[in-house]
Motif scaffolding. Structure first.
Motif, short mmCIF file in Angstrom:
data_model
loop_
_atom_site.label_atom_id
_atom_site.label_comp_id
_atom_site.label_asym_id
_atom_site.label_seq_id
_atom_site.Cartn_x
_atom_site.Cartn_y
_atom_site.Cartn_z
N GLN A 31 0.83 -1.21 0.00
CA GLN A 31 0.00 0.00 0.00
C GLN A 31 0.87 1.26 0.00
O GLN A 31 0.59 2.21 -0.74
CB GLN A 31 -0.91 0.02 1.23
N ARG A 35 1.10 3.89 -3.08
CA ARG A 35 0.73 5.29 -2.90
C ARG A 35 1.85 6.23 -3.33
O ARG A 35 1.63 7.22 -4.02
CB ARG A 35 0.32 5.56 -1.45
N ASP A 39 1.68 8.87 -6.38
CA ASP A 39 1.84 10.30 -6.09
C ASP A 39 3.01 10.91 -6.86
O ASP A 39 2.91 12.03 -7.37
CB ASP A 39 2.05 10.54 -4.59
#
Length: 157
Positions: A31, A35, A39
Motif C-alpha cells: 500500500q 501510494r 503520487d
C-alpha cells in the motif's frame, strides 16, 4: 508443548508474536509503495513490477503466463494492467513466433523511460522502509528466511 499436543487450528503466543507483524508488514508495504509511486510518477506498484519484469528480459518478449507468474498477478489482473500500460505506450503485446495463440509482452522505449523515472522513487523507498533499518547481518538473515518461505508460497499459487 509438542507439535502433537498443539491444536492444529490455533497458533500459540510465540507463533502469534511472529505471525501478526508479518501480516501487518505484507499488507502495509504494498500500500505504501503503491501510494508513493502513484503520487510521484502516476504509476501503481503492480504496473511498476510489470515494467521491471519486462526490462529484465533484455528486450525479449515474455509470455502472459510467464509474466503473470513472475509479477504475481492473476491472468485477468495482468490483462487489465497490460491494457493500461499499452494505452500509455509503455508496453506492446504481440503473438509469439512459435505459437500464434500465445501473447507476449515487451517493454517499449517509452516504457523504459518511465521505468527510469519511477525506479529512483521506488529504490529510495525500498531502502528507507526495508533495507536501511537493517544491519548487513539482518539483511542476510531476512534473505535466508525469505528464501526458505518463498518456495512454499510460490508452489501454492
Amino acid at each position: 508443548m509438542t507439535a502433537e499436543l498443539r491444536h492444529p487450528r490455533r497458533l500459540d503466543d510465540s507463533e502469534m508474536a511472529t505471525w501478526l507483524p508479518v501480516i501487518r508488514f505484507v499488507q502495509l508495504l504494498p500500500q505504501v509503495l503503491d501510494r508513493t509511486l502513484k503520487d510521484e510518477v502516476g504509476l501503481n506498484h503492480a504496473r511498476y513490477a510489470i515494467l521491471v519484469t519486462l526490462a529484465g528480459q533484455n528486450d525479449g518478449a515474455v509470455t502472459m503466463t510467464e509474466l503473470a507468474h513472475i509479477a504475481g498477478l492473476s491472468r485477468s489482473r495482468l490483462s487489465h494492467a497490460l491494457d493500461s500500460l499499452e494505452e500509455r505506450g509503455w508496453v506492446s503485446r504481440t503473438s509469439c513466433h512459435s505459437d500464434k495463440r500465445t501473447l507476449s509482452a515487451t517493454l517499449t522505449p517509452e516504457g523504459r523511460e518511465m521505468l527510469r523515472t519511477a525506479a529512483p522513487v521506488h529504490v529510495d523507498q525500498v531502502r528507507d522502509l526495508v533495507l536501511d533499518p537493517l544491519s548487513p547481518e539482518e539483511r542476510d538473515q531476512l534473505s535466508t528466511i525469505l528464501d526458505k518461505l518463498l518456495p512454499g508460497v510460490t508452489a501454492a499459487l
